[in-house]
Design a protein around this motif. Structure first.
Motif, PDB file in Angstrom:
ATOM      1  N   ARG A   1      17.074  42.613  37.525  1.00 10.59           N
ATOM      2  CA  ARG A   1      15.977  43.478  38.102  1.00 10.59           C
ATOM      3  C   ARG A   1      14.774  43.221  37.500  1.00 10.59           C
ATOM      4  O   ARG A   1      14.596  43.538  36.205  1.00 10.59           O
ATOM      5  CB  ARG A   1      16.364  45.104  38.028  1.00 10.59           C
ATOM      6  CG  ARG A   1      15.547  45.791  38.732  1.00 10.59           C
ATOM      7  CD  ARG A   1      15.884  47.318  38.614  1.00 10.59           C
ATOM      8  NE  ARG A   1      15.146  48.434  39.086  1.00 10.59           N
ATOM      9  CZ  ARG A   1      15.112  49.664  39.003  1.00 10.59           C
ATOM     10  NH1 ARG A   1      15.886  50.340  38.375  1.00 10.59           N
ATOM     11  NH2 ARG A   1      14.278  50.356  39.686  1.00 10.59           N
ATOM     12  N   ARG A   2      13.556  43.178  38.183  1.00  9.72           N
ATOM     13  CA  ARG A   2      12.345  42.729  37.525  1.00  9.72           C
ATOM     14  C   ARG A   2      11.243  43.447  38.401  1.00  9.72           C
ATOM     15  O   ARG A   2      10.995  43.468  39.433  1.00  9.72           O
ATOM     16  CB  ARG A   2      11.952  41.171  37.631  1.00  9.72           C
ATOM     17  CG  ARG A   2      13.187  40.546  37.111  1.00  9.72           C
ATOM     18  CD  ARG A   2      12.833  38.959  37.249  1.00  9.72           C
ATOM     19  NE  ARG A   2      12.847  38.632  38.675  1.00  9.72           N
ATOM     20  CZ  ARG A   2      13.898  38.049  39.386  1.00  9.72           C
ATOM     21  NH1 ARG A   2      14.994  38.293  39.082  1.00  9.72           N
ATOM     22  NH2 ARG A   2      13.733  37.797  40.684  1.00  9.72           N
ATOM     23  N   THR A   3      10.938  44.549  37.537  1.00 12.63           N
ATOM     24  CA  THR A   3       9.656  45.563  38.049  1.00 12.63           C
ATOM     25  C   THR A   3       8.464  45.235  37.751  1.00 12.63           C
ATOM     26  O   THR A   3       7.944  44.634  36.726  1.00 12.63           O
ATOM     27  CB  THR A   3      10.217  46.828  37.671  1.00 12.63           C
ATOM     28  OG1 THR A   3      11.632  46.939  37.857  1.00 12.63           O
ATOM     29  CG2 THR A   3       9.137  47.951  38.126  1.00 12.63           C
TER      30      THR A   3
ATOM     31  N   ASN B   1      11.439  41.354  41.980  1.00 14.55           N
ATOM     32  CA  ASN B   1      12.266  41.836  43.137  1.00 14.55           C
ATOM     33  C   ASN B   1      12.230  43.649  43.139  1.00 14.55           C
ATOM     34  O   ASN B   1      12.958  43.943  43.965  1.00 14.55           O
ATOM     35  CB  ASN B   1      13.739  41.457  43.169  1.00 14.55           C
ATOM     36  CG  ASN B   1      14.535  41.698  41.631  1.00 14.55           C
ATOM     37  OD1 ASN B   1      13.955  42.498  41.046  1.00 14.55           O
ATOM     38  ND2 ASN B   1      15.413  40.918  41.256  1.00 14.55           N
ATOM     39  N   ASP B   2      11.600  43.934  42.246  1.00 12.65           N
ATOM     40  CA  ASP B   2      11.180  45.431  42.276  1.00 12.65           C
ATOM     41  C   ASP B   2       9.865  45.626  42.241  1.00 12.65           C
ATOM     42  O   ASP B   2       9.193  46.186  41.243  1.00 12.65           O
ATOM     43  CB  ASP B   2      11.951  46.247  41.297  1.00 12.65           C
ATOM     44  CG  ASP B   2      11.673  47.881  41.319  1.00 12.65           C
ATOM     45  OD1 ASP B   2      11.209  48.304  42.591  1.00 12.65           O
ATOM     46  OD2 ASP B   2      11.727  48.505  40.253  1.00 12.65           O
TER      47      ASP B   2
ATOM     48  N   ARG C   1      17.264  44.401  32.684  1.00 13.73           N
ATOM     49  CA  ARG C   1      15.834  44.904  33.542  1.00 13.73           C
ATOM     50  C   ARG C   1      14.854  44.543  32.911  1.00 13.73           C
ATOM     51  O   ARG C   1      14.825  44.384  31.849  1.00 13.73           O
ATOM     52  CB  ARG C   1      16.236  46.224  33.788  1.00 13.73           C
ATOM     53  CG  ARG C   1      14.527  46.968  34.551  1.00 13.73           C
ATOM     54  CD  ARG C   1      14.884  48.449  34.742  1.00 13.73           C
ATOM     55  NE  ARG C   1      13.658  48.992  35.030  1.00 13.73           N
ATOM     56  CZ  ARG C   1      13.301  50.163  35.014  1.00 13.73           C
ATOM     57  NH1 ARG C   1      14.039  51.150  34.506  1.00 13.73           N
ATOM     58  NH2 ARG C   1      12.294  50.610  35.689  1.00 13.73           N
TER      59      ARG C   1
END
Length: 346
Positions: free
Chosen positions: A115-117, A129-130, A94
């Motif tokens: 997952r990239r917030t 993508n978050d 992440r």
């Protein structure tokens, strides 16, 4: 199946944080690191950061790895970002991107982190993508915005969550070496930080710093002026003609400044990166605010007194005073700060 269950509760999760580019913001990012370690026991935190920030990150117990990014402030540096991304592929589950620029989201994307917030901004739709929407009214402080990106979306949107305070580790052996090398005395020390990288609208007049330094030396203190090479001339103005006053600007590394600030009884400082360092080492702070707001970037400590006049024209958040007078700082008298220092020094 066991691995999936372990990842579901956050144990062993590998998290890459793309850190900010300013000293104060990097210190405040520790509140996020603390939150991640508390919420995800066993997680491993890596930080993508400018190389200058390594001495700060190495003083944070929560940071397991620093991935230095050799790109100057404001530069794009695509080749450097690609090279770093290749070295990080397959190593993180992440990513959390703290800056809101497009380029800051490139490394996690190129590293293919699942997952990239981050907050939506600068057309980063393909890179994150978050994506989170930044509610500036709810997340009204920089530190809140950092911590929110490490929380579930619903909790972050509510804005009601704890903000762990930064705490930088001191190196006592290095402090002793610096005190000897710099010729510092055994007098109780007051630190002064006249710089503010953002601009002169955040800088208390140097003549006020000098007047305050003269009074403090007369009260039995040693004055240490700290800052970078750009602050050398300012430091000379402050210490001119004063015994027991040392211009250390440009003479110390960032790691040295951490230890020297931790050794001070108090500091008098503009809203600057070193102000946040002082807060993180537990030193009492006299914080001077002009064009910026203590509500937005306060020192994260109970040991701070805020000096802010709250004039009708402030905070303007400008680099230079748009009215040409900087009364928000010029009307903040040295006598007021002196009395505050003396009242709170044992």
């Amino acid at each position: 199946m066991a691995e999936a269950g372990r990842q579901a509760v956050g144990e062993g999760e590998r998290i890459l944080v793309v850190g900010p580019s300013w000293v104060g913001d990097m210190v405040m990012a520790q509140s996020l690191f603390k939150t991640l370690k508390a919420r995800r026991p066993g997680c491993r935190i890596g930080v993508v950061a400018p190389t200058w920030s390594r001495p700060i990150l190495e003083r944070m117990e929560e940071v397991d790895e620093v991935a230095g990014l050799e790109v100057g402030h404001g530069q794009f540096g695509l080749a450097s970002r690609r090279q770093l991304a290749r070295s990080l592929r397959g190593r993180f589950d992440r990513a959390i991107v703290l800056p809101r620029s497009w380029k800051s989201a490139l490394v996690p994307f190129l590293a293919r982190i699942p997952r990239r917030t981050g907050f939506t901004g600068e057309q980063r739709y393909g890179l994150l993508n978050d994506r989170r929407v930044l509610d500036k009214a709810t997340l009204d402080q920089t530190v809140k915005r950092f911590v929110a990106l490490g929380l579930p979306r619903e909790e972050a949107d509510a804005g009601d969550f704890a903000l762990p305070r930064p705490a930088l580790r001191l190196d006592i052996d290095n402090l002793i070496e610096q005190r000897i090398a710099l010729g510092l005395s055994s007098r109780p020390a007051i630190g002064m930080m006249p710089g503010a990288e953002y601009g002169p609208a955040k800088q208390w007049p140097l003549v006020y710093f000098h007047e305050l330094a003269r009074a403090l030396v007369g009260e039995g203190f040693e004055v240490r002026v700290l800052g970078g090479p750009k602050d050398v001339d300012a430091g000379e103005v402050i210490v001119e003609g004063l015994p027991h006053a040392h211009n250390l600007c440009g003479r110390t590394r960032l790691a040295d400044a951490v230890d020297l600030l931790g050794d001070c009884r108090q500091v008098v400082t503009n809203d600057s990166g070193l102000m946040h360092v002082a807060a993180a080492v537990g030193t009492r702070i006299q914080a001077l605010y002009g064009s910026s707001s203590p509500a937005y970037t306060p020192p994260l400590t109970n040991l701070a007194e805020i000096h802010y006049l709250a004039l009708d024209c402030s905070p303007c958040f400008q680099r230079t005073c748009p009215l040409g007078h900087t009364n928000c700082l010029k009307q903040l008298a040295p006598e007021r700060v002196l009395q505050a220092v003396l009242a709170t020094t044992a």
